[in-house]
Structure formats: structure tokens, C-alpha cells
Design a protein around this motif. Sequence first.
Motif, PDB file in Angstrom:
ATOM      1  N   GLY A 295      87.890   0.305  12.656  1.00 52.78           N
ATOM      2  CA  GLY A 295      89.310   0.073  12.430  1.00 52.78           C
ATOM      3  C   GLY A 295      89.648  -0.621  11.138  1.00 52.78           C
ATOM      4  O   GLY A 295      90.811  -0.628  10.704  1.00 52.78           O
ATOM      5  N   ALA A 296      88.670  -1.252  10.501  1.00 61.13           N
ATOM      6  CA  ALA A 296      88.937  -1.908   9.216  1.00 61.13           C
ATOM      7  C   ALA A 296      89.218  -0.849   8.158  1.00 61.13           C
ATOM      8  O   ALA A 296      88.702   0.269   8.223  1.00 61.13           O
ATOM      9  CB  ALA A 296      87.755  -2.774   8.802  1.00 61.13           C
ATOM     10  N   ASP A 297      90.053  -1.199   7.178  1.00 60.04           N
ATOM     11  CA  ASP A 297      90.427  -0.237   6.143  1.00 60.04           C
ATOM     12  C   ASP A 297      89.269  -0.015   5.171  1.00 60.04           C
ATOM     13  O   ASP A 297      88.672  -0.970   4.659  1.00 60.04           O
ATOM     14  CB  ASP A 297      91.654  -0.737   5.376  1.00 60.04           C
ATOM     15  N   TYR A 298      88.968   1.251   4.937  1.00 59.81           N
ATOM     16  CA  TYR A 298      87.853   1.636   4.060  1.00 59.81           C
ATOM     17  C   TYR A 298      88.024   1.063   2.660  1.00 59.81           C
ATOM     18  O   TYR A 298      87.132   0.417   2.105  1.00 59.81           O
ATOM     19  CB  TYR A 298      87.769   3.167   4.014  1.00 59.81           C
ATOM     20  N   ASN A 299      89.202   1.279   2.055  1.00 63.82           N
ATOM     21  CA  ASN A 299      89.441   0.844   0.677  1.00 63.82           C
ATOM     22  C   ASN A 299      89.447  -0.674   0.555  1.00 63.82           C
ATOM     23  O   ASN A 299      88.874  -1.235  -0.383  1.00 63.82           O
ATOM     24  CB  ASN A 299      90.753   1.423   0.154  1.00 63.82           C
ATOM     25  N   ASP A 300      90.088  -1.359   1.511  1.00 63.12           N
ATOM     26  CA  ASP A 300      90.168  -2.816   1.435  1.00 63.12           C
ATOM     27  C   ASP A 300      88.817  -3.469   1.677  1.00 63.12           C
ATOM     28  O   ASP A 300      88.517  -4.536   1.131  1.00 63.12           O
ATOM     29  CB  ASP A 300      91.177  -3.349   2.462  1.00 63.12           C
ATOM     30  N   THR A 301      87.994  -2.830   2.500  1.00 60.59           N
ATOM     31  CA  THR A 301      86.724  -3.444   2.905  1.00 60.59           C
ATOM     32  C   THR A 301      85.580  -3.140   1.946  1.00 60.59           C
ATOM     33  O   THR A 301      84.780  -4.024   1.624  1.00 60.59           O
ATOM     34  CB  THR A 301      86.330  -2.961   4.318  1.00 60.59           C
ATOM     35  N   LEU A 302      85.499  -1.900   1.468  1.00 62.85           N
ATOM     36  CA  LEU A 302      84.304  -1.465   0.746  1.00 62.85           C
ATOM     37  C   LEU A 302      84.521  -1.105  -0.712  1.00 62.85           C
ATOM     38  O   LEU A 302      83.552  -0.971  -1.463  1.00 62.85           O
ATOM     39  CB  LEU A 302      83.689  -0.256   1.467  1.00 62.85           C
ATOM     40  N   VAL A 303      85.748  -0.921  -1.134  1.00 62.82           N
ATOM     41  CA  VAL A 303      86.022  -0.572  -2.536  1.00 62.82           C
ATOM     42  C   VAL A 303      86.458  -1.830  -3.280  1.00 62.82           C
ATOM     43  O   VAL A 303      87.363  -2.532  -2.834  1.00 62.82           O
ATOM     44  CB  VAL A 303      87.119   0.513  -2.634  1.00 62.82           C
ATOM     45  N   TRP A 304      85.772  -2.129  -4.373  1.00 63.76           N
ATOM     46  CA  TRP A 304      86.147  -3.299  -5.169  1.00 63.76           C
ATOM     47  C   TRP A 304      86.447  -2.876  -6.597  1.00 63.76           C
ATOM     48  O   TRP A 304      86.018  -1.830  -7.062  1.00 63.76           O
ATOM     49  CB  TRP A 304      85.049  -4.369  -5.148  1.00 63.76           C
ATOM     50  N   GLU A 305      87.223  -3.709  -7.274  1.00 61.74           N
ATOM     51  CA  GLU A 305      87.657  -3.382  -8.635  1.00 61.74           C
ATOM     52  C   GLU A 305      87.050  -4.352  -9.636  1.00 61.74           C
ATOM     53  O   GLU A 305      87.107  -5.567  -9.464  1.00 61.74           O
ATOM     54  CB  GLU A 305      89.186  -3.419  -8.718  1.00 61.74           C
ATOM     55  N   SER A 306      86.481  -3.801 -10.695  1.00 65.43           N
ATOM     56  CA  SER A 306      85.851  -4.615 -11.730  1.00 65.43           C
ATOM     57  C   SER A 306      86.904  -5.188 -12.679  1.00 65.43           C
ATOM     58  O   SER A 306      88.075  -4.804 -12.639  1.00 65.43           O
ATOM     59  CB  SER A 306      84.858  -3.767 -12.529  1.00 65.43           C
ATOM     60  N   LEU A 307      86.467  -6.078 -13.544  1.00 67.29           N
ATOM     61  CA  LEU A 307      87.372  -6.666 -14.539  1.00 67.29           C
ATOM     62  C   LEU A 307      87.888  -5.605 -15.514  1.00 67.29           C
ATOM     63  O   LEU A 307      88.898  -5.816 -16.176  1.00 67.29           O
ATOM     64  CB  LEU A 307      86.644  -7.773 -15.320  1.00 67.29           C
ATOM     65  N   GLU A 308      87.202  -4.480 -15.564  1.00 67.14           N
ATOM     66  CA  GLU A 308      87.615  -3.380 -16.446  1.00 67.14           C
ATOM     67  C   GLU A 308      88.636  -2.463 -15.777  1.00 67.14           C
ATOM     68  O   GLU A 308      89.071  -1.485 -16.384  1.00 67.14           O
ATOM     69  CB  GLU A 308      86.395  -2.543 -16.866  1.00 67.14           C
ATOM     70  N   GLY A 309      88.981  -2.760 -14.529  1.00 68.05           N
ATOM     71  CA  GLY A 309      89.920  -1.906 -13.805  1.00 68.05           C
ATOM     72  C   GLY A 309      89.278  -0.670 -13.210  1.00 68.05           C
ATOM     73  O   GLY A 309      89.969   0.299 -12.872  1.00 68.05           O
ATOM     74  N   ILE A 310      87.954  -0.687 -13.056  1.00 67.46           N
ATOM     75  CA  ILE A 310      87.235   0.433 -12.460  1.00 67.46           C
ATOM     76  C   ILE A 310      87.002   0.146 -10.978  1.00 67.46           C
ATOM     77  O   ILE A 310      86.436  -0.894 -10.621  1.00 67.46           O
ATOM     78  CB  ILE A 310      85.895   0.676 -13.175  1.00 67.46           C
ATOM     79  N   LYS A 311      87.440   1.050 -10.132  1.00 65.50           N
ATOM     80  CA  LYS A 311      87.246   0.896  -8.691  1.00 65.50           C
ATOM     81  C   LYS A 311      85.879   1.452  -8.311  1.00 65.50           C
ATOM     82  O   LYS A 311      85.577   2.619  -8.547  1.00 65.50           O
ATOM     83  CB  LYS A 311      88.360   1.606  -7.930  1.00 65.50           C
ATOM     84  N   VAL A 312      85.077   0.586  -7.703  1.00 62.01           N
ATOM     85  CA  VAL A 312      83.700   0.943  -7.358  1.00 62.01           C
ATOM     86  C   VAL A 312      83.624   1.261  -5.866  1.00 62.01           C
ATOM     87  O   VAL A 312      83.993   0.443  -5.029  1.00 62.01           O
ATOM     88  CB  VAL A 312      82.726  -0.195  -7.710  1.00 62.01           C
ATOM     89  N   LYS A 313      83.143   2.455  -5.563  1.00 59.94           N
ATOM     90  CA  LYS A 313      83.060   2.917  -4.178  1.00 59.94           C
ATOM     91  C   LYS A 313      81.685   2.600  -3.587  1.00 59.94           C
ATOM     92  O   LYS A 313      80.723   2.353  -4.326  1.00 59.94           O
ATOM     93  CB  LYS A 313      83.327   4.422  -4.135  1.00 59.94           C
ATOM     94  N   PRO A 314      81.566   2.631  -2.262  1.00 56.27           N
ATOM     95  CA  PRO A 314      80.276   2.311  -1.634  1.00 56.27           C
ATOM     96  C   PRO A 314      79.241   3.418  -1.781  1.00 56.27           C
ATOM     97  O   PRO A 314      78.050   3.181  -1.612  1.00 56.27           O
ATOM     98  CB  PRO A 314      80.646   2.102  -0.163  1.00 56.27           C
ATOM     99  N   PHE A 315      79.667   4.645  -2.070  1.00 55.11           N
ATOM    100  CA  PHE A 315      78.720   5.726  -2.296  1.00 55.11           C
ATOM    101  C   PHE A 315      79.357   6.774  -3.211  1.00 55.11           C
ATOM    102  O   PHE A 315      80.581   6.860  -3.331  1.00 55.11           O
ATOM    103  CB  PHE A 315      78.272   6.366  -0.974  1.00 55.11           C
ATOM    104  N   TYR A 316      78.484   7.553  -3.856  1.00 52.86           N
ATOM    105  CA  TYR A 316      78.932   8.633  -4.744  1.00 52.86           C
ATOM    106  C   TYR A 316      78.215   9.911  -4.332  1.00 52.86           C
ATOM    107  O   TYR A 316      77.046   9.880  -3.925  1.00 52.86           O
ATOM    108  CB  TYR A 316      78.640   8.278  -6.200  1.00 52.86           C
TER     109      TYR A 316
END
Length: 454
Positions: free
Chosen positions: A28-49
Amino acid sequence: MAKEKLFEEFTNVSSKEWKQKIQVELKGADYNDTLVWESLEGIKVKPFYHNDEFENNVAVETQNTTFQILQDIYVHDVAKSNIKAKDVLNRGAETIRFTLENENISIEELMQNLPLENNKYSFYLPFLSIDFVQKLETFALQNQAHFTIQLDSIGHLVKDGNWFENLEKDFDQLNTINQKNKIPFLSINTTSYQNAGANMVQQLAYALAHVNEYFNRIETIKQPITFEVAVGSNYFFEIAKLRALRILFNTLASAYNHKLDCKIVAVPTKRNKTLYDYNVNMLRTTTECMSAILGGANEVSNLPYDAIYHKDNEFGDRISRNQLLVLKNESYFDKVDNPADGAYYIEILTEQLAEKALALFKDIEANGGFITQLIEGTIQRKIKESADKEQELFDNGKEVLLGTNKYPNKNDRMKDDLELYPFVKQNPRKTLITPIIERRLAEKLEQERLSQEQ
């Protein structure tokens, strides 16, 4: 040779299916809020590619990872520097970079009995002299030596606040050197941007704008250009940064019909190095050197663990050199060409950093160019904004330096060990621009701890 496809007998799993599975596990936790983080460069990093989200491989022209171990030697006493160069070459260094404090140094004495056939030598010049460059070229040609000169008038302006003389005279001399000499002489020192707190997009864009000033002001650069780059501890981002730098340079250089690949000299950053629990600096520099090698650096110069508070010493130099020897001779980091090729995460980071840096570079050029923006203070202001964001993360404990703002050893005492002043030095004077000041994240905290030592 075509790439062999492995595991074709297994059923393909799409990125959508992976994401659905992860969403179930999140309960039930939100995927983006829980596992996606944003770097100081404004790049969103996903848990897998996944390859179904990845259209094209990023074309990175890396020669190979047969990097050279670079040893820095500051030349104050010529005879002692000559002895040290012989010693470190016997202990594993492959390239020597001499920093010369003035032009009165005898090249013959400095290079006496040094092996010339299989070793390369660089000369970092914190002064501008056509005659001295000619002396280096003459020696190199007469002795079939592999010399590279590192001259950077804009880099001097960035760090010092002034030109060697002035804009016009500096570029007149650089043009003369370019016309008369055959050995590489031009260097782009980007370390100040990283050490002062610029994010990676800024570092890349400023490096590109920096070299573009030379392309515009020096007529037909005939020799390879050297980039000196500081590498931080964001492991995969730093690999991508060096790969993106090579892509961006080759793209820009082609516009000037400059067909020579650049040389990248990498050094660990000073920004995350600490006074307390200083042995952790060895762990930081190890991962930073790994990033540099995997990112395609041609030469790597390691930073001794005690460089911020000790004078140059044999033990610190030997340990830092041995770190590179272990990576090369025991970890075999030099055996695979372009090892990041095909790693979706690194490929996408490379592409995103390059795209964002190119957009910022175009904005700099549309607003007068790099030198103009330095004089106006725009570059300095942007770096400070980025540095302040990172400093706030450190102060709040979100940016962690082990042994300093997390798990500090309260019994650590450093006051009596300081041979060098490890903090920003104040030197009020009149300058053309506000210099870009290098500042470590831990400085304020360390000053507080030093003041409380008994």
C-alpha cells in the motif's frame, strides 16, 4: 562481434510486471514516494532499470581502462624532487606530474637520470611563460621524452580571481604557444567547481563552457586537451559524470573540427574529506578512484588520507599510491574496456547528466559565455546555491560523513596534529572576479570540535 544474448530460455519479465510485483510488496505504500529519490542534479533515481525502458546505448568513446597511476610532486627543491621522482617510479607510479613554483627551475637538473622511454611526465605551471614552455619542448624533443604541460589561464582566474596578466595578454601568449609548440599544453582544471560544491550538471556544463572559451579564443588548437576532474563519493553518478564529459567534449570539439580525444586526469575530491576519523578518508578515496577508473579516466592521482592537515609525507603518499596499485594489480580494474557499457542505470545517468549539462551550457553561451558570467558573478552564485543545499543536508545529518556527523569518536584529538591549516583561508585583496572558494562540508563542525578540545 555481435553481443551474445544470455538466458533466452527464460520468460521475459517486463518492467511493468516488475513494478507491479514491487507495488504488492510495498503493501500500500506509494512506489514513487518510497523508492524513487531525487539527486541534487534533479535526476530521479528508480529502484530498478529495465531494457524495455531504454532505447539506445549511449555512445561513449573510451579508449580502455588501462589507466596510469599519477604521482604529484610539488617542486620546491629541485634535487629532492628529482630523488623523489626516481623513488616513486620504482614503487609503482607510472606518470609524474611536477608542479613548478616558478620559471627559474632547471629542467635538466629536475629530469636528471629519470627514465624517459616508457614514462610520461606532466608539468603543471601556475605561471604563464612562452620561454619556459619552449624550454620544456626543446628538452622533450632532444630526449624523446613524453611531456604534457598543464596551462589554464581561465582556471587561474577561477581560483585566484585574476588573470596571469590580463585577458588579452594571456590569450596572446596562449596563441603563440599553440602556434610554436608541438607538445600538449592546454588543461581545463574543473576541480574547483566540485570542491566548492557545484553539482554534477554544473561541473559538466562549466567544464564545457570553460573549454569553449579556449576554442573561441585560440586559433585551431592542434594538441590534445587535458581535463582535470575531481571525483566524489556518489559512486555510479561519478562514473556517469566522466563518461558524459567525454561525450560532451567530443560533441563540442567536432564543431571546431578538433578531432583529438581529450585526456582525463582524475583526483578524489577534497569536499568530503575530514579531519576527525581521518582513516575513513582512505575508504572514500578508494571508491572515488574506482569511479574514476570505471568512468574512463586516463590518469588517476590519489589524495593522501592526511592531505588536508599534514604536509606532504612519504607514508601518506605511499598509502595513496598503494591503493591504486591494489586496484590495478590485484583487483584488475584495468583489464576490461568500457566496463559500464550496457549497464542500464549508468547508461541512463550518463544520458541524463549529458542532456542537462548541455542545456545549461547553451544557457551560459546565450548569456555571454563563461568568462562573462564569471565576471558578472553568475557562476559563483550558482555554485554557492548548490553548495548551500548540500551543506544543509550535511548539517541536518541527511548527508552522512561517517566519523564526523555520524558515529563520531568523542575521544578524537587533532589540535596537536595540524601541520597545515585545514580550513578556508582569508586573503582580502583586490581581484577582477570573486574567486571560487573550495570548502569542505565538515569545516564548521570541525572548528567547533577543535575549540572544545582540552
